[in-house]
Design an enzyme around this catalytic site. Structure first.
Site, PDB file in Angstrom:
ATOM      1  N   LYS A   1      69.811  67.426  11.792  1.00  0.00           N
ATOM      2  CA  LYS A   1      70.513  66.317  11.650  1.00  0.00           C
ATOM      3  C   LYS A   1      71.556  65.740  12.339  1.00  0.00           C
ATOM      4  O   LYS A   1      71.953  64.753  12.409  1.00  0.00           O
ATOM      5  CB  LYS A   1      71.298  66.721   9.967  1.00  0.00           C
TER       6      LYS A   1
ATOM      7  N   SER B   1      63.315  72.963  10.713  1.00  0.00           N
ATOM      8  CA  SER B   1      64.215  72.062  10.605  1.00  0.00           C
ATOM      9  C   SER B   1      65.849  72.514  10.461  1.00  0.00           C
ATOM     10  O   SER B   1      66.709  71.532  11.234  1.00  0.00           O
ATOM     11  CB  SER B   1      63.949  71.044   9.642  1.00  0.00           C
TER      12      SER B   1
END
Length: 326
Positions: free
Chosen positions: A50, A306
């Protein structure tokens, strides 16, 4: 949203985002029945991919928008990515977070200098809260996935995958991506379309929160019946984004749906074999590669791990249950 935006984001991110490697382990290959290459975005700044989207979005703002500040809503990973990007740009940030988000994510977001506004995701709308605060304070809203500059930033992960796979001679057919609203999935898909068109992205989601898989199967956006109650908090959304879904529909293969328990198993394997700490939502693509191999094509597979922002008790639970790797 186009490939040129991803290239521009890569230039702005150069020297700021980490270039994460492709990792492998013969032990994981044996379980999967093929070579598995893991892209550990858990090693990215703030512990997840992110940061790429956060920096891309903040760095693209006008001077006036930067002076006014930014606002974002997130269960934690987008929150931290935007908070760090804002701090590095000298910008104030307000982050709207669910009260049941992992405490570490809340604490880290505050530690990065952001003002955290908590809400009840079962009874309140983060969109409405974000919209109201944005209008009252003149803040620029940076959405977690349905935002062109955020998608562009996440797409830089795909640029790295294409280059690394080519350099290492990895002959993968599929790239498994942990998927929530689809920002990372669609960004990687757009990058690979130009740089490695033989690679096909496959979104991976937890059981009960498989809106993307169902949407791809139906050919139209489908929603989840609930938006809480999963250990995979990082990838739980109501439905795919209006921007991300058409990209995924055009470029991605069918979704893969994985039980939560397999995520805990994958977390234990990642720690034992790679010394990599993953959160459940960040381990779900690895879980698909290891325990759902029959749904994957090719002798090699690339997995995007992730994120790794997991509270200690949950991580300890995963190791206690599956640390013996039996």
């Amino acid at each position: 949203m186009n490939f040129e935006m991803i290239e521009a984001a890569a230039k702005r991110l150069k020297g700021h985002a980490r270039v994460t490697p492709l990792l492998s382990s013969p032990f994981l290959d044996e379980i999967a029945g093929r070579r598995v290459f893991i892209k550990p975005e858990a090693l990215q700044h703030t512990g997840s991919f992110k940061f790429r989207g956060g920096w891309s979005a903040v760095s693209a703002l006008t001077d006036n928008a930067l002076k006014a500040g930014v606002i974002a809503f997130s269960s934690g990973n987008h929150a931290q990515g935007v908070a760090l990007a804002a701090r590095e740009h000298g910008v104030s940030a307000v982050i709207v977070m669910p009260a049941d988000a992992p405490q570490m994510k809340i604490d880290n977001t505050r530690a990065l200098g952001a003002e955290v506004v908590l809400y009840d995701r079962a009874t309140e709308s983060r969109d409405e809260i974000g919209k109201t605060l944005s209008q009252e304070r003149g803040l620029t809203l940076i959405k977690p996935f349905d935002e062109p500059q955020v998608i562009a930033g996440q797409g830089t992960c795909g640029l790295e995958i294409a280059a690394q796979a080519d350099e290492m001679g990895v002959d993968a057919r599929e790239v498994l991506v942990c998927c929530g609203g689809g920002g990372l999935t669609s960004g990687i898909a757009l990058a690979l379309e130009k740089k490695a068109p033989k690679l096909k992205v496959r979104p991976v989601e937890p059981e009960g929160f498989d809106d993307v898989a169902r949407s791809l199967d139906a050919g139209e956006i489908k929603s989840n019946a609930q938006v809480s109650g999963s250990i995979c908090d990082a990838i739980i959304t109501q439905q795919p984004g209006d921007l991300t879904f058409p990209i995924m529909q055009r470029l991605c293969g069918p979704g893969i749906v994985v039980p939560e328990e397999d995520c805990l198993r994958a977390m234990a394997h990642a720690f034992a074999r790679l010394k990599l700490v993953l959160e459940p939502g960040g381990a779900i693509a690895l879980a698909a590669a290891l325990f759902h191999a029959h749904q994957i094509e090719g002798d090699d597979v690339i997995v995007v791990a992730s994120g790794g922002n997991v509270d200690a008790p949950l991580f300890q639970d995963a190791l206690a249950k599956y640390g013996s790797l039996e």
